[in-house]
Scaffold this active site. Sequence first.
Site, PDB file in Angstrom:
ATOM      1  N   SER A 121       0.967  -1.096   0.097  1.00  0.00           N
ATOM      2  CA  SER A 121      -0.057  -0.020   0.100  1.00  0.00           C
ATOM      3  C   SER A 121       0.835   1.353  -0.078  1.00  0.00           C
ATOM      4  CB  SER A 121      -0.965  -0.028   1.303  1.00  0.00           C
ATOM      5  OG  SER A 121      -0.326   0.193   2.219  1.00  0.00           O
ATOM      6  N   ASN A 140       1.035   8.778  -6.676  1.00  0.00           N
ATOM      7  CA  ASN A 140       1.159  10.268  -6.692  1.00  0.00           C
ATOM      8  C   ASN A 140       2.340  10.749  -7.727  1.00  0.00           C
ATOM      9  OD1 ASN A 140      -0.769  11.037  -4.975  1.00  0.00           O
ATOM     10  ND2 ASN A 140       0.306   9.740  -3.551  1.00  0.00           N
ATOM     11  N   ARG A 165       0.894   3.920  -3.122  1.00  0.00           N
ATOM     12  CA  ARG A 165       0.436   5.481  -2.825  1.00  0.00           C
ATOM     13  C   ARG A 165       1.686   6.200  -3.593  1.00  0.00           C
ATOM     14  NH1 ARG A 165      -2.238   8.207   0.801  1.00  0.00           N
ATOM     15  NH2 ARG A 165      -1.340  10.325   1.311  1.00  0.00           N
TER      16      ARG A 165
END
Length: 123
Positions: free
Chosen positions: A52, A60, A56
């Site tokens: 995760s 981004n 993430r």
Amino acid sequence: MICFALGFTSFCVIQIAGIVSNGPLGYLKGFIEPIPLMLPMNLVSEVSLPISLSLRLFGNVTSGACISLLIKGAFGWGSVAIMPFINIIFDIGFSLIQVAVFVILTIIFTSMKIKDEEKIYGN
């Protein structure tokens, strides 16, 4: 690949802090708390942590590149004047924010692994 390496490094720091703080047996005991039936869920939650964090960070970083491509496509040669500012905002500004979020999440997950007696509170 770099995002996964950062997530894995963060995962290792968190796990090593848990082992040092609780001892090997106390660390392993934490996987069967509050009841032994929770062992599979606790293992999945530990394995999903670096995944995760990596996804993430990757999402981004990729979003900044995608927005830059969209602006280049929309404005064509006119984007030459504004792209340096867009790149500063998305590549440097938002990346710094994501680094801060990544570090804060690592600190939070590490503090969850450390025993309360070893935490230092400002008094």
